[in-house]
Design an enzyme around this catalytic site. Sequence first.
Site, PDB file in Angstrom:
ATOM      1  N   ASP A 129      44.874  34.570  -7.828  1.00 42.47           N
ATOM      2  CA  ASP A 129      44.433  34.354  -9.206  1.00 42.47           C
ATOM      3  C   ASP A 129      43.728  35.550  -9.839  1.00 42.47           C
ATOM      4  OD1 ASP A 129      42.064  34.364  -7.789  1.00 42.47           O
ATOM      5  OD2 ASP A 129      41.356  32.414  -8.497  1.00 42.47           O
ATOM      6  N   HIS A 130      43.291  36.518  -9.035  1.00 44.82           N
ATOM      7  CA  HIS A 130      42.444  37.596  -9.560  1.00 44.82           C
ATOM      8  C   HIS A 130      43.207  38.839 -10.019  1.00 44.82           C
ATOM      9  CE1 HIS A 130      38.807  35.503  -8.534  1.00 44.82           C
ATOM     10  NE2 HIS A 130      38.047  36.572  -8.658  1.00 44.82           N
ATOM     11  N   ASP A 194      34.293  33.339  -2.971  1.00 44.34           N
ATOM     12  CA  ASP A 194      34.104  33.557  -4.398  1.00 44.34           C
ATOM     13  C   ASP A 194      32.827  32.836  -4.790  1.00 44.34           C
ATOM     14  OD1 ASP A 194      35.914  34.400  -7.021  1.00 44.34           O
ATOM     15  OD2 ASP A 194      34.491  32.786  -7.425  1.00 44.34           O
ATOM     16  N   ARG A 476      30.089  34.161 -16.790  1.00 44.48           N
ATOM     17  CA  ARG A 476      29.298  35.389 -16.690  1.00 44.48           C
ATOM     18  C   ARG A 476      29.526  36.255 -17.909  1.00 44.48           C
ATOM     19  NH1 ARG A 476      29.953  36.079 -10.406  1.00 44.48           N
ATOM     20  NH2 ARG A 476      28.324  34.590  -9.991  1.00 44.48           N
ATOM     21  N   SER A 671      28.698  38.006  -8.293  1.00 46.99           N
ATOM     22  CA  SER A 671      29.862  37.672  -7.485  1.00 46.99           C
ATOM     23  C   SER A 671      29.562  37.742  -5.995  1.00 46.99           C
ATOM     24  CB  SER A 671      31.001  38.628  -7.825  1.00 46.99           C
ATOM     25  OG  SER A 671      32.056  38.504  -6.906  1.00 46.99           O
ATOM     26  N   ARG A 673      31.399  39.199  -3.909  1.00 50.53           N
ATOM     27  CA  ARG A 673      32.221  40.272  -3.335  1.00 50.53           C
ATOM     28  C   ARG A 673      31.515  41.062  -2.241  1.00 50.53           C
ATOM     29  NH1 ARG A 673      32.594  43.040  -9.183  1.00 50.53           N
ATOM     30  NH2 ARG A 673      33.162  40.882  -9.518  1.00 50.53           N
TER      31      ARG A 673
END
Length: 782
Positions: A129-130, A194, A476, A671, A673
């Site tokens: 999806d990213h 995520d 965000r 995030s 990440r």
Amino acid sequence: MASYCLTVARLQVILGHGARRLHVSAAFSAKAKVAMSRFESNSFVNYEKMQSNVNIVRKRLNRPLTLSEKIVYGHLDDPAGQEIARGRTYLRLRPDRVAMQDATAQMAMLQFISSGLPKVAVPSTIHCDHLIEAQVGGAQDLQRAKDVNQEVYNFLASAGAKYGVGFWKPGSGIIHQIILENYAYPGVMLIGTDSHTPNGGGLGSICIGVGGADAVDVMAGIPWELKCPKVIGVKLTGTLSGWTSPKDVILKVAGILTVKGGTGAIVEYHGPGVDSISCTGMATICNMGAEIGATTSVFPYNHRMRTYLNKTGREDIAALADEYQDLLVPDPGCEYDQLIELNLSELKPHINGPFTPDLAHPVSDIGAVAEKNGWPLDVKVGLIGSCTNSSYEDMGRAASLAKQALDKGLACKSIFTVSPGSEQIRATIERDGYAKILRDVGGVVMANACGPCIGQWDRRDVKKGEKNTIVTSFNRNFTARNDANPATHAFVTSPEIVTALAIAGTLKFNPETDFLTAPNGEKFKLEPPTGDELPARDFDPGQDTYQHPPSDGSGLRVDVNPQSNRLQLLEPFDKWQGGDLDNLQVLIKVKGKCTTDHISAAGPWLKFRGHLDNISNNLLIGAVNIENEAVNKIRNQLTGEYGAVPDVARHYKSKGISWVVVGDENYGEGSSREHAALEPRHLGGRAIIVKSFARIHETNLKKQGLLPLTFANPADYDKIRPDDKISITGLKTFTPGKPLQAIIKHIDGSKETIELNHTFNETQIEWFQAGSALNRMKQLQH
């Protein structure tokens, strides 16, 4: 169940290969039992086991339990022996599932490959999806993404097939919407790579965002560690109505708690007001709990969840949840560490921003506030969708406003984009006419993907540096997050308010009181939005986009081209050498907010998420250097010249010089990440010293063998100069709860000693000593 085939297909998706047994009650049909027997193994939530664990813990603690505690403690590895103290002890847990989006799955799967294990131990999925950039429209953008990212998609699909991980192809939809539609259900514990994984709390799940190394632990069958969360209660009374939406609940709560007010806690919503919120509305509220730093958020099981489960083909799970309802709601008399009360009948529509998601304003005030602060009033773009607000109900409420405007001959004054949350949502809003209405009012329907929400937006209507305003239904709005333009003032609000402001074209429009003017001069007010919670004709599943892993993938190969600039196999990090860390050069002293977007930018950098060396070229390029208040411009203390942060870090590494970053409050907010932890480790970092950390980032740093440390006295931040060297002492006796010391060596020869706190437990200290959690995992295999 409509048919045996549907039962099998649904159970394949829900259970995944290698799934643990779900307790089968009389509610299950014989066909469902047969289907389940084909896919069960030993890794799915078992309500009986969960109930047993809760009974053990309740007897030990001798007090009523919150819902959060029931689900979390219900997944303890050792409920009889586990030390439990909110906010203090580390819990060893057995989550039921893992989910990874494509940007983070690359590094997670690369780490899993490095572990040497043959197959995942719990059901796991990858969601593409990213990497889909919003440019012109859904079909074209999706095809372009498939072409551009073919190497990465092939890697993820083949790695999934080999190691037993389900693969949702590009175009399937956003990970959190897919989880809500297929995998979340009351009582399940799911971890996802995520930060908005908590979206699943809308279905009574404990869903927690983590870094890839945490996911590897769970996929490897190792108990997963989490500091025992505190519990913040939000008691809801009254009823949502009119222009007020579920999004306004979390926008208000964000204003109350701020971006770090939920750190170390689960936010648990309860009270009579809960029943006025749809299941997908609850998911919206839980989703954006990430913006207050919460570990996750959750709602108690109720009839709205049951209806959603039934509509998404999970009638059997709904029946089981009904049987175990007492397990899926808080105990009467349970106590919260903090309690917030919110009357939904008095709650007004909100809009938060710019530049931070906790700057809350009632919509009625935003025009005046914007004028006072010099924020641009014209709304250049309105964007609805994202993992936060892309449900059928969201789209229906937005379409109801668009239809009113169309009926009066109006279209949007602003550019207007629509991002469906999943292929199922896209297909259903096309069938039911919502998509046509949104197009007719001026909208462009984008791919079923994250798109502009995460910076995947080829924006061309303004130049970089041009001051402008956008309003979104995203979660965000950090500086430059959506479009890489630091002058863009981004505001987050509900899809219905976005739609109204896009029609009016200005922040000064208050849809509750203000009039629009039709082309014929007629003045009219928009009626409050309406929309069905769920489609009357059931969901249209759309195209089949799921790849189930084979029962045995051991003979399959996962190839990574050594010449690839997008994928790179990992080399182990070096282990601790047994002594103190002497003369670490301060790489950068960061001023103010430093999110994971500042540490490891997304947008165009997403393409390198599977290549550690290449993506490390974005290390801290968004952080503000306190020495000169510049971005990505620091002094190289060896040469005296200024350079980009990654370039200076590489130069230090080439000369054998290790370094440290000094930062401010809530460092690593945003995030999940883990690249924000991998990159400093890869380029020679040893420690990050700050006033306070965001939860996920602190854990990610520990996983990669770095030292996340906090000033015992926050004022000591001011003692460190950008050209200092720092020695961290006490590592030979590194133990939980015992502070370390830092000797600050100034360039004039003077020294200062300060105390540094840490939150390491014994296992995490072993990660540091081994060089990383992955290194430690390998040691334990031998």
